[in-house]
Structure formats: structure tokens, C-alpha cells
Design a protein around this motif. Structure first.
Motif: not given
Length: 283
Positions: A115-118, A220-222, A259-265
Motif C-alpha cells: 500500500v502506497e500513498f506518495l 496505512a502505507a505498508m 488493507f481490506r478497507r483500502l482494497e474495497s475503496a
């Protein structure tokens, strides 16, 4: 087995799991030593990862501690039996140990989520993109160390290229895709690389667009590496004071939920490819 000067993250994890088994059995170090026919110092050393432990001893330990989770015992025994010296060993003493620990973790992972945001996730980066990132470090890295880091990052991709590849899913925020790291031409090549890899066997890329309503979960970058059993999963996070490896069950549960929240979004893989393709046209 001789005492190690320094334990890797994987060796420390094996020792930590053996300590958890002992504590779950309600035993002190001296009690475990008596059961195993050794001394407290030896127990402390293998629980710290500073002394090797054989597969047979792991099974003996689990039996003495009355551990009934056979899948976990088998996984720990396999960790103890594994003596792999992977490609990352050529960098030992030349790069920070966290680089090698991440490579070893990825090599043994049952699956991996990024997961990456930047920034673009490391496994998806081009050489020019990685070089631009490492060149921006303060204080500036010596050229030879910068190039070592770039080469190491490129070699990490072996997990996506081997047969079969490690199942891999990346969730990337639009901000990371738009961040101009290096030249405009390099950014275009980087997006093309993400598109190429998104269609590879076992790899999935999802995008979180800017216009997603009510989305505020940006902390939640990871890297999430799945273990042989869920209890052996590991999360890797970069912070201002270095890289942190997270393995407590409570925290792992939180990161799985994140992760599941990010995946679904996020957009599904097909729409994500279309989205990235549209970005390349803007460059």
C-alpha cells in the motif's frame, strides 16, 4: 550451534515465536531450560535469534510447551530447517540490514500486499525512479551506496518473475502516480512499467483516485507479507527513524482490516489500468 553476532529479522521472528509458546505455557526461562536439558542462557539466545535451533528441537520445544497448533509448529520447524543464503547476502555489510531483512521476508512470503500513498511501491519501480528517490536523501548518499540500493531494489523483483510468482497486490493512491519523481519522460516510463506489471501473472494493481468521497484513511502505507500461517504474517513500515517490522497478532489484525478497507475503496484492476493509461496521456 555457535552464537551469532547478529540475528536477521527472520531468525529473530523464529526466536520470538518460541518465546511466545513458552509464555503461553506459563513457563519461565529456567523452567524451559530444565525441560530441554540445557541452561537459561541457551534458551535466551535462541529466543533472541542469536543461537540456531534445529527442526527437531523446535518440535521438542513445542511438545514440552504442549502447543497443539500443529500448522504453526510445522511452519516454525520449516523456518528452523531452512538455511537459504539468498541473493541478498551479497549486500551484507554493504547496505543496512533492514534492506536484507525485507528481501528475505519477500522471498519466503506466501503472498504480498503493498500500500502506497506518495510513491510507487518498490517492487514496481523502474531503475531511474528508484535512483531519483535515493538521490533525494538527506544527507546525500555516496554514489556507490546509492547505486547499490538501486541494484538491490531491482533484484527484489525476482519474486514477481520466478515461476510461480509470489501472489502480489498493490494498492496505490493517485497522488503516488502523479508525483513527478525525476523527469517527465522518466515518469511516463514508470507508469508504463506499472501497467506492464499489472498484467503479469499473479500481480494485481488497484488505484485509489483523488475524487473518492469520504476517503481519509491515508496512514496505512505498508508492505504486508503473508506467512506460512497467519500468525507468521509480517507488516513492514518505514518511519522517520527507520524500518519497523510488526508481528503482534493484534496489530496484524488491524493492518489486515486496513488493507481490506483500502482494497474495497479502490478501483478494480481493469478500471485501474484504464486510469493509469489515462494519466500517461497527460504527461
Amino acid at each position: 550451534m555457535p552464537r551469532r553476532q547478529q540475528a536477521t529479522a527472520r531468525q529473530q521472528r523464529l526466536g520470538a515465536e518460541l518465546r511466545k509458546l513458552r509464555e503461553a505455557a506459563g513457563l519461565k526461562g529456567r523452567d524451559a531450560a530444565e525441560l530441554l536439558g540445557t541452561d537459561s542462557a541457551q534458551v535466551s539466545q535462541f529466543e533472541a535469534g542469536l543461537a540456531g535451533v534445529s527442526e527437531a528441537r523446535v518440535r521438542r520445544i513445542a511438545a514440552h510447551y504442549t502447543c497443539t497448533d500443529q500448522e504453526l509448529v510445522n511452519a516454525l520447524a520449516a523456518m528452523a530447517a531452512d538455511r537459504t543464503r539468498g541473493w541478498w547476502e551479497e549486500y551484507r555489510g554493504r547496505l543496512p540490514s533492514s534492506f536484507l531483512d525485507l528481501s528475505e521476508l519477500e522471498y519466503h512470503a506466501a503472498y504480498q500486499w503493498d500500500v502506497e500513498f506518495l510513491f510507487i511501491p518498490g517492487l514496481l519501480q523502474t531503475e531511474d525512479y528508484a535512483r531519483a528517490l535515493f538521490s533525494s536523501r538527506v544527507p546525500q548518499l555516496p554514489e556507490d551506496e546509492r547505486e547499490l540500493r538501486v541494484r538491490h531494489r531491482m533484484q527484489r523483483r525476482v519474486i514477481l518473475e520466478k515461476a510461480p510468482p509470489v501472489p502480489y497486490e498493490a494498492v496505490i493512491h493517485e497522488a503516488a502516480l502523479r508525483m513527478m519523481v525525476g523527469s517527465r519522460a522518466a515518469a511516463r516510463v514508470q507508469l508504463a512499467r506499472v501497467l506492464e506489471l499489472s498484467e503479469a501473472e499473479g500481480t494485481s494493481v488497484r488505484v485509489i483516485p483523488f475524487d473518492l468521497e469520504h476517503f481519509i484513511d491515508v496512514g496505512a502505507a505498508m508492505v504486508y507479507a503473508g506467512g506460512a500461517v497467519p500468525k507468521l504474517d509480517t507488516v513492514v513500515r518505514d518511519g522517520p527513524h527507520g524500518t519497523v517490522f510488526v508481528d503482534s497478532e493484534a496489530q496484524l489484525g488491524v493492518f489486515r482490516t486496513h488493507f481490506r478497507r483500502l482494497e474495497s475503496a479502490s478501483l478494480d484492476p481493469g478500471r485501474s489500468r484504464d486510469f493509469i493509461h489515462s494519466l500517461t496521456k497527460e504527461l
